[in-house]
Design a protein around this motif. Structure first.
Motif, PDB file in Angstrom:
ATOM      1  N   MET A 267       0.832  -1.210   0.000  1.00  0.00           N
ATOM      2  CA  MET A 267       0.000   0.000   0.000  1.00  0.00           C
ATOM      3  C   MET A 267       0.862   1.254   0.000  1.00  0.00           C
ATOM      4  O   MET A 267       0.582   2.210  -0.712  1.00  0.00           O
ATOM      5  CB  MET A 267      -0.922  -0.007   1.219  1.00  0.00           C
ATOM      6  N   ILE A 279      -2.711  10.511   5.950  1.00  0.00           N
ATOM      7  CA  ILE A 279      -3.015   9.512   6.976  1.00  0.00           C
ATOM      8  C   ILE A 279      -2.855  10.139   8.358  1.00  0.00           C
ATOM      9  O   ILE A 279      -1.888  10.860   8.618  1.00  0.00           O
ATOM     10  CB  ILE A 279      -2.081   8.286   6.821  1.00  0.00           C
ATOM     11  N   ARG A 323      -3.017   2.444  10.417  1.00  0.00           N
ATOM     12  CA  ARG A 323      -3.892   3.476   9.850  1.00  0.00           C
ATOM     13  C   ARG A 323      -3.750   3.545   8.335  1.00  0.00           C
ATOM     14  O   ARG A 323      -4.707   3.876   7.636  1.00  0.00           O
ATOM     15  CB  ARG A 323      -3.556   4.830  10.476  1.00  0.00           C
ATOM     16  N   ILE A 324      -2.561   3.249   7.845  1.00  0.00           N
ATOM     17  CA  ILE A 324      -2.393   3.167   6.392  1.00  0.00           C
ATOM     18  C   ILE A 324      -3.204   1.987   5.874  1.00  0.00           C
ATOM     19  O   ILE A 324      -3.964   2.108   4.918  1.00  0.00           O
ATOM     20  CB  ILE A 324      -0.897   3.030   6.024  1.00  0.00           C
ATOM     21  N   LEU A 325      -3.066   0.852   6.544  1.00  0.00           N
ATOM     22  CA  LEU A 325      -3.827  -0.342   6.150  1.00  0.00           C
ATOM     23  C   LEU A 325      -5.321  -0.049   6.105  1.00  0.00           C
ATOM     24  O   LEU A 325      -6.019  -0.455   5.173  1.00  0.00           O
ATOM     25  CB  LEU A 325      -3.552  -1.472   7.151  1.00  0.00           C
ATOM     26  N   ASP A 327      -6.786   2.945   6.084  1.00  0.00           N
ATOM     27  CA  ASP A 327      -7.101   4.243   5.484  1.00  0.00           C
ATOM     28  C   ASP A 327      -7.810   5.166   6.474  1.00  0.00           C
ATOM     29  O   ASP A 327      -8.902   5.670   6.205  1.00  0.00           O
ATOM     30  CB  ASP A 327      -7.950   4.061   4.216  1.00  0.00           C
TER      31      ASP A 327
END
Lengths: 424, 424
Positions: A267, A279, A323-325, A327
């Motif tokens: 990602m 993010i 949080r990236i995972l 979104d």
């Protein structure tokens, strides 16, 4: 009927949790217990060892009466925001009388004094905090140092503390959550009465697995290193053992952060630094470092070590990964900060006493409980976004799980709360 | 010096490719050969079996003099756009004399007639095509049916065709690329002379692995099913065997679409349908179907079967998967459609004759060749986006590769073109 509230992760539920549960009931003279528990992603930026319904079941099997999910936005967040979310749920239920948490000293007045300083934020404390932050020290440590500066000048004898004890308390990260609970209770003018119990034997971060009471970290590390469940049989209740082994036998776990590593790194490699900067908790140029490290690492732990610095703690980097995972971007946190209502009580597990708690809460407040997600209509866009994130979190967690039925997704729509009928 | 152009994927280079290379040189009387080759993602929406430098090396070891990368935007695209990109590169080099491609019949005039109909798009053909599309038939099949309608009414004897042969030609998907090459040559008023050679023995989609000449599909299927390289030793040149086995021994492949499955499904589960709709070639509500299927599947092949319908071919769905992985959105394609310049010749492998081609091209045109990516400055935002996508494609492909050095990423910055010194 006197209701005790607990704020938990149960990752997994072990004898230390059981001890805390029993002592908390005693000290608060409670008849019923509700636990607010993280779902699939945890405060320190890790996926849960096994899925939330199984962890909630462990708790109810061990004597907790009702387990509600702490929405992912709060669960995978700073100690402050984590506490704010959990305390808000307990408040809004309108029936919780007590909150009991573990701490190293078990000295509620000392912790309250610290919470008060953080709320009032006197000028000398502010200056001191700013100074440490400008030195590039990460926020948790800078705050701890500023608090030590503050309390070193105070007379603590009125509530039976010494400067040495206070410094030890402030240096120990295991007390942070308790302080944040007290802060959240004060800020929300909560009627819930706080209690604290001295943590028994194992410290939060301790990693040895030799006693009847050990830490969840030690259990997870042991599972990570050996995959062997049997050696921890003395440290967990029989039900936890049963649930873990059934789940593991079905390829339902254990899940570790590295299991999500390739997905998260993919990602990031897919994103531009500008997109990474959106993010939650990224910024100040950290996006460039994240982008570069993702293209130099092929394991998540390696990546986190690459990004980590004096200013950015490992925990913070790990949370950013999750949080990236998932979104999780800034606007949702802004919505949360400005929302006074909109939380919900997603029921994960309960027994007959849990049902009594819900009935009383429904009489005394308008706080919404969710049993079946299909039958719940979010009242506003904040709540919808919050619930969508929980669903997304489950759907993404599921792909790390090898069990075929579970990984197919939509578990939030397919799984009913666990109900334990008590023998009469 | 007469230069032959080839448009290729070499996934992997096999005896059929070798045969085509040798026959093409003969028929076009060429002294030098340049191949435009897909990078890490292929026309039918799959990742390459092994990385692009290794595949380019196979080609140069077998007698191709220069291998240039077809940028990912064109490589992982419809036959029309794939051909447009590859032919444009050959055109812009300014030195390519011939283009030779394989077809089932080996009848260049018949293919040209089809290309002309597609370019002129007579009204009767348009009406017929529209009718089939409205019936919900996928575009490639609808176009083939409309072409059959058209040619059934024509007298084909002037160029030695019969209606039956023409129908067979139009029904065979293996002729589509050839037709698109001819279309692209005509539309760009290219000076390159087209040739076609009858495909030998194995058809494009054939999956048997019994002859000296077999298809790349058969080789890939065999590797997918058995992982065994030795049984295909008679179907590939010694150098291909050597390169594949070295690469596989180092955990550098083979890579299949399912290796990217969890990552792609995670990306989709992370996205909203609105975000999915921004991906190139998604729309008309397909985003909802994609979103739903991703939450019901835990393998990529399963997901593609779930999304597939009469209107949406499997190939199209597979390409959409790769575009989701690589974040290829509509605006880049719009830029590409409107750009008359901006392409580049990324050198993957060459020998001394390849060097002669480059030297001549640099004399005759301003077409830019890239040897080291760090030393190349894109002249405009389109070129920058195009090259960024190639780099992103490599970085994401890398995470599917288990080899530690390769999967760490940045291979486009670290890997030099393969150079083969010819013995004199």
């Amino acid at each position: 009927m006197r209701i005790l509230g607990l704020i938990t992760e149960y990752n997994p539920f072990h004898n230390g949790h059981l001890h805390h549960l029993q002592e908390s009931k005693k000290i608060s003279k409670s008849t019923h217990t509700v636990a607010v528990m993280s779902g699939h992603f945890l405060q320190r930026g890790e996926p849960a060892l096994i899925h939330k319904w199984a962890r909630a079941q462990m708790a109810v099997d061990a004597g907790v009466d009702l387990v509600l999910e702490l929405p992912t936005l709060y669960a995978c967040a700073s100690a402050e925001f984590f506490s704010h979310g959990a305390v808000s749920i307990l408040n809004q239920m309108g029936v919780v009388d007590a909150l009991c948490f573990g701490s190293e000293l078990g000295h509620i007045e000392a912790l309250k004094q610290v919470a008060t300083v953080l709320i009032n934020s006197p000028e000398s404390f502010e200056i001191s905090l700013k100074k440490y932050l400008q030195e590039g020290i990460a926020f948790p440590k800078a705050r701890s140092k500023a608090l030590i500066d503050h309390f070193s000048l105070e007379d603590l004898s009125s509530y039976g503390m010494t400067t040495e004890k206070m410094i030890a308390l402030l240096k120990n990260p295991n007390n942070i959550l308790g302080i944040e609970y007290l802060k959240a209770l004060a800020l929300t003018k909560s009627k819930i009465q706080p209690y604290t119990i001295t943590r028994k034997a194992a410290a939060y971060h301790s990693t040895e697995l030799t006693l009847n009471i050990t830490s969840a970290t030690a259990i997870r590390n042991h599972l990570f290193n050996t995959g062997n469940l049997n050696e921890m049989i003395h440290a967990i209740p029989p039900s936890t053992y049963e649930i873990l082994s059934t789940c593991f036998n079905k390829d339902g776990g254990p899940i570790f952060a590295n299991d999500l590593g390739l997905t998260i790194l993919s990602m990031i490699r897919r994103m531009t630094p500008q997109e990474i900067a959106k993010i939650l908790d990224v910024g100040e140029g950290l996006e460039n470092r994240i982008f570069q490290c993702a293209n130099q690492s092929n394991r998540l732990d390696e990546f986190c070590q690459c990004v980590k610095s004096k200013r950015y703690t490992l925990t913070r980097i790990q949370r950013i990964c999750m949080r990236i995972l998932l979104d999780i971007q800034f606007p949702l946190m802004n919505q949360a900060t400005h929302a006074s209502t909109g939380l919900y009580g997603r029921i994960l597990a309960f027994n007959d006493r849990g049902r009594e708690i819900i009935k009383l809460a429904q009489k005394k407040s308008s706080f919404p409980f969710i049993t079946k997600i299909n039958q719940y209509t979010p009242p506003n866009s904040f709540t919808k976004n919050l619930l969508d994130l929980d669903i997304r979190a489950t759907n993404l967690y599921a792909l790390a799980v090898k069990n075929n039925a579970f990984s197919k997704g939509e578990q939030d729509h397919l799984t009913s709360p666990y109900y334990r009928k008590e023998l009469t």
